[in-house]
Design a protein around this motif. Sequence first.
Motif, short mmCIF file in Angstrom:
data_model
loop_
_atom_site.label_atom_id
_atom_site.label_comp_id
_atom_site.label_asym_id
_atom_site.label_seq_id
_atom_site.Cartn_x
_atom_site.Cartn_y
_atom_site.Cartn_z
N ASN A 142 38.96 41.73 56.98
CA ASN A 142 38.57 41.68 55.32
C ASN A 142 39.32 40.51 54.75
OD1 ASN A 142 39.17 45.16 56.14
ND2 ASN A 142 37.14 44.22 55.32
N SER A 167 30.07 37.38 45.35
CA SER A 167 31.28 37.84 44.80
C SER A 167 30.80 39.36 44.24
CB SER A 167 31.81 37.18 43.54
OG SER A 167 31.16 37.05 42.62
N VAL A 192 38.93 46.19 50.54
CA VAL A 192 39.99 45.39 49.79
C VAL A 192 41.20 45.94 50.08
CG1 VAL A 192 40.81 44.72 47.67
CG2 VAL A 192 38.27 44.81 47.97
N LEU A 211 44.29 39.09 43.07
CA LEU A 211 42.98 39.95 43.23
C LEU A 211 42.13 40.29 41.94
CD1 LEU A 211 41.75 41.89 45.35
CD2 LEU A 211 43.19 43.77 44.18
N ILE A 216 36.70 38.53 45.45
CA ILE A 216 36.07 39.45 46.65
C ILE A 216 34.80 39.09 46.89
CG2 ILE A 216 35.74 41.91 47.18
CD1 ILE A 216 37.71 42.51 44.95
N ALA A 224 33.24 43.81 52.50
CA ALA A 224 33.99 43.04 51.61
C ALA A 224 35.25 42.17 51.95
CB ALA A 224 34.59 43.69 50.42
N LEU A 226 38.65 39.42 51.23
CA LEU A 226 39.31 38.60 50.23
C LEU A 226 39.17 37.13 50.31
CD1 LEU A 226 42.79 40.73 50.23
CD2 LEU A 226 40.69 41.08 48.90
#
Length: 385
Positions: A142, A167, A192, A211, A216, A224, A226
């Motif tokens: 992730n 995104s 996330v 964040l 994302i 998803a 980061l």
Amino acid sequence: MGICCAKPAKLAHASSTNISARDNLNSKSNVGPTDSSQKTLSLTSSTSVIKPKFDVSGACALKSFSFIDLRNATKNFRSESLLGEGGFGCVFKGWIDEHSYLPTKPGTGIVVAVKKLKRGSLQGYKEWLAEVNYLGQLRHDNLVRLIGYCSESDDRLLVYEYMPKGSLENHLFRKGVAPISWRVRMNIAVDVARGLSFLHSCEPNVIYRDLKASNILLDSEFNAKLSDFGLAREGPTGDKTHVSTRVMGTRGYAAPEYVATGHLTPKSDVYSFGVVLLELLSGKRALDQEKVGRVEETLVDWGKPLLSDSKRMLRIMDTRMGGQYSRKEAQAAASLALNCLHTDPKNRPSMVDVLEELERLLSSKDVLRTPDSRAIRRTPPARSR
């Protein structure tokens, strides 16, 4: 799972993207790269692979690209290859060979995203270096994969895996984009939470610090990841309760105690996660530019009173979902968001606890309500990677 390598090099990030210690949206910094940050890595075009200073395993080595190769891979950074633009610079779509990493013709090889730093950007240089230091060492399902970098003369570029769905921001807020379902939204929340839990469990822990929905990214199956670790930094260690920093991040997402004091902890990320979860529930932006200056200018200002009232909670739900969600699940997610947004960081759950609660929610076999009130039984979908 992921690999958590030894601690990244310390960086002094010079300025904020959208927020300053005085909550000034237009603040800029005159602080340039420090000597210590410049000496962290030796970035030369003569080497084919870079290993971050503290990467003892060598498992996360990065490829060093030449500027010419990246120029060819992106069709000379032409406008038709442009994926997006931000404070760092522009991001272009490119094609490289999967094995040699040499540029290939469009439509052949693998697709990558090439981020090109604006020349002379001091803030951008620090964030570029932070990306190399953190994503060059950390591997997790992730976190967006950083494939390599380019450092030639005044040119600084980064090469990432390509995320075809773009995104989360685009899918929640852009007009003309089909709304995403409740199940996809909750899967994204879990992804996330997994990414943040991984960062917070590193030794020393890593605080993401920026964040937001635009950071994302989604792959072809809406998994998803980061992205953008330019503001990430090492968290408190030993007996320390926090680290003191210049306030940076994005207004509407940053934790209030961090904005007020500059005291940063992993619970700052938890607050930001609460904002993102509220965005997923409501389909509304963290900061409504049309309401800036009014009493209720943030999503949190508007949403918290509703989250705390079980009778009014459903008023926050995104109408574009057409009511196709379990009321029980929605209430559980709303309650979790409220806990993450607690004014006192000590009363916020850890990301590990948040992840556990979300996974429990997703394993529920509750009844799914449809717009015409018919009910169907469902089982949790299999997640694919």
